[in-house]
Scaffold this motif. Sequence first.
Motif, short mmCIF file in Angstrom:
data_model
loop_
_atom_site.label_atom_id
_atom_site.label_comp_id
_atom_site.label_asym_id
_atom_site.label_seq_id
_atom_site.Cartn_x
_atom_site.Cartn_y
_atom_site.Cartn_z
N LEU A 44 -5.69 7.28 6.76
CA LEU A 44 -4.28 7.08 7.04
C LEU A 44 -4.07 6.54 8.45
CD1 LEU A 44 -1.41 7.33 5.98
CD2 LEU A 44 -1.40 9.70 6.77
N THR A 90 1.24 5.14 1.70
CA THR A 90 0.74 6.14 2.66
C THR A 90 1.37 7.49 2.37
OG1 THR A 90 2.49 5.58 4.23
CG2 THR A 90 0.39 4.45 4.49
N MET A 126 -5.10 2.78 8.37
CA MET A 126 -4.17 1.92 7.65
C MET A 126 -2.89 1.72 8.44
SD MET A 126 -5.58 0.87 4.85
CE MET A 126 -4.36 0.50 3.60
N TYR A 134 -4.65 4.49 -0.76
CA TYR A 134 -4.38 3.72 0.44
C TYR A 134 -4.87 2.29 0.30
CZ TYR A 134 -4.26 8.56 2.01
OH TYR A 134 -4.01 9.89 2.11
N THR A 180 0.87 -1.18 0.00
CA THR A 180 0.00 0.00 0.00
C THR A 180 0.90 1.22 0.00
OG1 THR A 180 -0.05 0.15 2.40
CG2 THR A 180 -1.81 -1.11 1.36
#
Length: 315
Positions: free
Chosen positions: A302, A71, A305, A78, A69
């Motif tokens: 964010l 960020t 995740m 994401y 992924t």
Amino acid sequence: MIPVIDLAPERPGLEHGTAEEISDACRRTGFFVVRGHGIAREVFDDAYDASLRFFGLPLERKREFPMSTSTARGDNDYSPYGYSALLSENAYAYTGKPGMPSDYVEKFSTGRLILDDEEKLPFPEDESGARLRTALKRYFAACETVAGRIAELLALALDLPRDFFATRTNTSNDSLRSHLYPGVAPEFLNDQGMGQHTDGTLITLLTQDGPGLQLQDRSGRWLDIEVPERDSFIVNIGDLMARWSNDEYVSTPHRVRLADRQRQSIVFFKLANDDTVIECFPKFASDRPAKYEPIRYEDYSLQKMNLLFGREDAR
């Protein structure tokens, strides 16, 4: 028993009644089953069959397509893409509870980028990989359609413009995750397929081919969700709808317990545009204060995740 709601397109004159059925389910348990969605059975079968063929590859081969992924601010994505092995993720951590057991589940994940055939994604570059990509692309597109219709009905139930959620989710980095849970084996430390959590979504669509999914009702009891048809969607609202409704709509804790045989499921997560501000609708704060501060979805996502994958904040 969670309610079963018919989305059959031949019922347009009854859409306000359908909207109220969905709204009532969101208040009671946050879960309902959707049928009559118009998606062909082969879309489900192809996605399940292609996923199972991938999961059947040797572990060394599957690890050639590791889940990744981004960020990085500005990258604007994401969503997870690729393979993650047993015990590599922890649903408890996603809800801010570190130190709990990890999950006995394999996953192959993709997101909105799958809609672009030219996009380089971590799929096997052979015939089976092409079939998997095609099958998951069709499934993703079907889920977008169904999720869009449910969101439209939610807007009607909330006396909002019909396109309220559509305009706030039209570029969202939605994700699709194909899961394989093993049968319980003696070497497993527990029967936790996936730990207790709520979803950080607007809505989640799930299909399955066997038992294991459970929801926690308001008394704390765990209830089995058994839907025998692979092509019926189990729908739950997530934390975004709970925030928007000041918890009038319930983002319900759920989990997956391992059974005596392997289980497949495919889960679609409908999210929000990065610049969408999630804040309580005034109608839900007229007689009590809002429980949550407004937050941009990009910041909220964010945070979630980073918890799920055990990373530091990349900002």
